[in-house]
Motif scaffolding. Structure first.
Motif, PDB file in Angstrom:
ATOM      1  N   VAL A  38       0.868  -1.175   0.000  1.00 42.97           N
ATOM      2  CA  VAL A  38       0.000   0.000   0.000  1.00 42.97           C
ATOM      3  C   VAL A  38       0.907   1.228   0.000  1.00 42.97           C
ATOM      4  N   LEU A  39       0.683   2.117  -0.968  1.00 47.73           N
ATOM      5  CA  LEU A  39       1.480   3.332  -1.042  1.00 47.73           C
ATOM      6  C   LEU A  39       1.158   4.243   0.139  1.00 47.73           C
ATOM      7  N   VAL A  40       2.186   4.650   0.883  1.00 46.47           N
ATOM      8  CA  VAL A  40       2.010   5.545   2.022  1.00 46.47           C
ATOM      9  C   VAL A  40       2.302   6.988   1.623  1.00 46.47           C
ATOM     10  N   GLU A  41       3.422   7.201   0.949  1.00 45.59           N
ATOM     11  CA  GLU A  41       3.777   8.562   0.537  1.00 45.59           C
ATOM     12  C   GLU A  41       4.856   8.500  -0.531  1.00 45.59           C
ATOM     13  N   ARG A  42       4.817   9.462  -1.447  1.00 53.28           N
ATOM     14  CA  ARG A  42       5.832   9.606  -2.483  1.00 53.28           C
ATOM     15  C   ARG A  42       6.140  11.106  -2.559  1.00 53.28           C
ATOM     16  N   GLU A  43       7.398  11.471  -2.289  1.00 48.31           N
ATOM     17  CA  GLU A  43       7.675  12.898  -2.141  1.00 48.31           C
ATOM     18  C   GLU A  43       9.157  13.206  -2.299  1.00 48.31           C
ATOM     19  N   TYR A  44       9.444  14.472  -2.456  1.00 44.71           N
ATOM     20  CA  TYR A  44      10.807  15.000  -2.412  1.00 44.71           C
ATOM     21  C   TYR A  44      11.354  14.789  -0.999  1.00 44.71           C
ATOM     22  N   MET A  45      12.626  14.444  -0.883  1.00 38.38           N
ATOM     23  CA  MET A  45      13.230  14.222   0.427  1.00 38.38           C
ATOM     24  C   MET A  45      14.165  15.378   0.773  1.00 38.38           C
ATOM     25  N   ASP A  46      13.828  16.102   1.818  1.00 39.55           N
ATOM     26  CA  ASP A  46      14.723  17.158   2.294  1.00 39.55           C
ATOM     27  C   ASP A  46      16.006  16.523   2.810  1.00 39.55           C
ATOM     28  N   SER A  47      17.141  16.996   2.308  1.00 40.97           N
ATOM     29  CA  SER A  47      18.417  16.385   2.677  1.00 40.97           C
ATOM     30  C   SER A  47      19.553  17.345   2.398  1.00 40.97           C
ATOM     31  N   SER A  48      20.584  17.270   3.223  1.00 38.35           N
ATOM     32  CA  SER A  48      21.789  18.072   2.991  1.00 38.35           C
ATOM     33  C   SER A  48      22.553  17.591   1.772  1.00 38.35           C
ATOM     34  N   PHE A  49      22.197  16.405   1.244  1.00 37.37           N
ATOM     35  CA  PHE A  49      22.835  15.893   0.037  1.00 37.37           C
ATOM     36  C   PHE A  49      22.326  16.601  -1.221  1.00 37.37           C
ATOM     37  N   ASN A  50      21.150  17.211  -1.154  1.00 36.73           N
ATOM     38  CA  ASN A  50      20.543  17.811  -2.336  1.00 36.73           C
ATOM     39  C   ASN A  50      21.350  19.004  -2.849  1.00 36.73           C
ATOM     40  N   THR A  51      21.388  19.125  -4.169  1.00 36.25           N
ATOM     41  CA  THR A  51      22.070  20.253  -4.816  1.00 36.25           C
ATOM     42  C   THR A  51      21.116  20.874  -5.834  1.00 36.25           C
ATOM     43  N   ASP A  52      21.624  21.857  -6.570  1.00 37.73           N
ATOM     44  CA  ASP A  52      20.812  22.500  -7.607  1.00 37.73           C
ATOM     45  C   ASP A  52      20.475  21.542  -8.741  1.00 37.73           C
ATOM     46  N   ASN A  53      21.307  20.505  -8.924  1.00 37.37           N
ATOM     47  CA  ASN A  53      21.163  19.635 -10.089  1.00 37.37           C
ATOM     48  C   ASN A  53      21.010  18.147  -9.755  1.00 37.37           C
ATOM     49  N   ALA A  54      20.897  17.823  -8.490  1.00 34.75           N
ATOM     50  CA  ALA A  54      20.694  16.440  -8.051  1.00 34.75           C
ATOM     51  C   ALA A  54      19.957  16.471  -6.716  1.00 34.75           C
ATOM     52  N   TRP A  55      19.013  15.571  -6.555  1.00 31.30           N
ATOM     53  CA  TRP A  55      18.211  15.604  -5.335  1.00 31.30           C
ATOM     54  C   TRP A  55      17.660  14.215  -5.026  1.00 31.30           C
ATOM     55  N   LEU A  56      17.205  14.055  -3.796  1.00 23.84           N
ATOM     56  CA  LEU A  56      16.642  12.792  -3.337  1.00 23.84           C
ATOM     57  C   LEU A  56      15.118  12.830  -3.388  1.00 23.84           C
ATOM     58  N   GLU A  57      14.540  11.732  -3.820  1.00 25.79           N
ATOM     59  CA  GLU A  57      13.102  11.521  -3.765  1.00 25.79           C
ATOM     60  C   GLU A  57      12.860  10.185  -3.065  1.00 25.79           C
ATOM     61  N   PHE A  58      11.761  10.084  -2.319  1.00 26.12           N
ATOM     62  CA  PHE A  58      11.495   8.818  -1.662  1.00 26.12           C
ATOM     63  C   PHE A  58      10.090   8.338  -1.970  1.00 26.12           C
ATOM     64  N   VAL A  59       9.933   7.037  -1.899  1.00 23.20           N
ATOM     65  CA  VAL A  59       8.619   6.419  -1.947  1.00 23.20           C
ATOM     66  C   VAL A  59       8.534   5.455  -0.780  1.00 23.20           C
ATOM     67  N   SER A  60       7.404   5.489  -0.088  1.00 21.87           N
ATOM     68  CA  SER A  60       7.220   4.617   1.073  1.00 21.87           C
ATOM     69  C   SER A  60       5.992   3.743   0.861  1.00 21.87           C
ATOM     70  N   TYR A  61       6.202   2.427   1.030  1.00 18.13           N
ATOM     71  CA  TYR A  61       5.117   1.463   0.938  1.00 18.13           C
ATOM     72  C   TYR A  61       4.939   0.766   2.282  1.00 18.13           C
ATOM     73  N   ASN A  62       3.694   0.431   2.587  1.00 21.57           N
ATOM     74  CA  ASN A  62       3.410  -0.397   3.755  1.00 21.57           C
ATOM     75  C   ASN A  62       3.143  -1.831   3.306  1.00 21.57           C
ATOM     76  N   PHE A  63       3.857  -2.767   3.924  1.00 19.91           N
ATOM     77  CA  PHE A  63       3.634  -4.194   3.720  1.00 19.91           C
ATOM     78  C   PHE A  63       3.148  -4.757   5.054  1.00 19.91           C
ATOM     79  N   HIS A  64       1.860  -5.062   5.144  1.00 20.82           N
ATOM     80  CA  HIS A  64       1.295  -5.482   6.425  1.00 20.82           C
ATOM     81  C   HIS A  64       1.129  -6.993   6.467  1.00 20.82           C
ATOM     82  N   ASP A  65       1.626  -7.588   7.535  1.00 17.50           N
ATOM     83  CA  ASP A  65       1.589  -9.039   7.717  1.00 17.50           C
ATOM     84  C   ASP A  65       0.254  -9.430   8.354  1.00 17.50           C
TER      85      ASP A  65
END
Length: 223
Positions: free
Chosen positions: A143-170
């Motif tokens: 189940v998709l929880v969130e898909r978004e830009y990731m705030d990070s000190s690694f990000n630059t003007d020309n490269a950045w982090l994005e994340f996607v989070s899924y829930n896998f429930h047992d």
């Protein structure tokens, strides 16, 4: 448009999960604006760099539990450097946590070779083909929880982090209580020991899963 992205910088799939991003002088532009750091910085790819944050959950004694990464220095949800549309690769990595691993060995020392992501700081090993094929049904019901830009000190003007989070429930108590041969992962009750989490964003993601699974957990309103 991102289709103007120069092949000099376009190694692999540089699509963004956030949509079309701008390009100037054949270089991708951070969709959140300038950071003050030009170029790629220490990120491996120009443009979007994708991180998957799986939330593996279950109910035990009427309480929500989630799988956490804990190496003694950091407590967090698992994070994996992946590619665009990375769900199959993510499932394989999750199966590897619970299955016996077919790890690469150093021919001189016969010791397990473990690769560590510079970005996430979390280790990963290879996995046997049989383990991948076996899989777990729990990892086929995401189940998709969130898909978004990731705030990070690694990000630059020309490269950045994005994340996607899924829930896998047992739902069916398929996953084991103990994770044999892998002492960097453990089950944790919610909220319980979540005060130890080192990434505030992970609180927010777990809170969403708590509401998704019937409001079985109550986290702080400050999350």
């Amino acid at each position: 448009k991102s289709d103007g992205f120069s092949t000099e910088y376009n190694q692999g799939d540089r699509r963004s999960s956030l949509g079309v991003y701008g390009v100037r002088d054949h270089m991708p532009l951070n969709p959140r604006g300038r950071t003050g750091i030009a170029g790629r910085g220490s990120l491996p790819d120009w443009g979007p760099n994708h991180i998957a944050i799986p939330i593996v959950s279950r109910i035990r004694e009427e309480e929500l539990e989630v799988l956490l990464f804990d190496d003694g220095t950091a407590v967090a949800l698992p994070e994996f450097a992946t590619s665009f549309n990375s769900l199959p690769d993510l499932v394989e990595k999750l199966v590897s946590i619970f299955e016996s691993r077919s790890a690469d060995l150093d021919p001189e020392t016969d010791e397990q070779v473990i690769e560590t992501s510079e970005i996430t700081g979390q280790a990963s090993c290879s996995i046997s083909e049989d383990a991948v094929k076996a899989g777990y049904l729990v990892f086929k019901r995401e189940v998709l929880v969130e898909r978004e830009y990731m705030d990070s000190s690694f990000n630059t003007d020309n490269a950045w982090l994005e994340f996607v989070s899924y829930n896998f429930h047992d739902h069916d108590s398929e996953l084991p209580d103990s994770i044999d041969g892998n002492d960097t992962y453990r089950w944790s009750k919610v909220p319980g020991t979540l005060t130890d989490l080192t990434n505030p964003k992970h609180y927010s993601l777990i809170s969403k899963v708590g509401f998704l699974r019937g409001g079985c957990c109550s986290l702080s309103d400050s999350l």
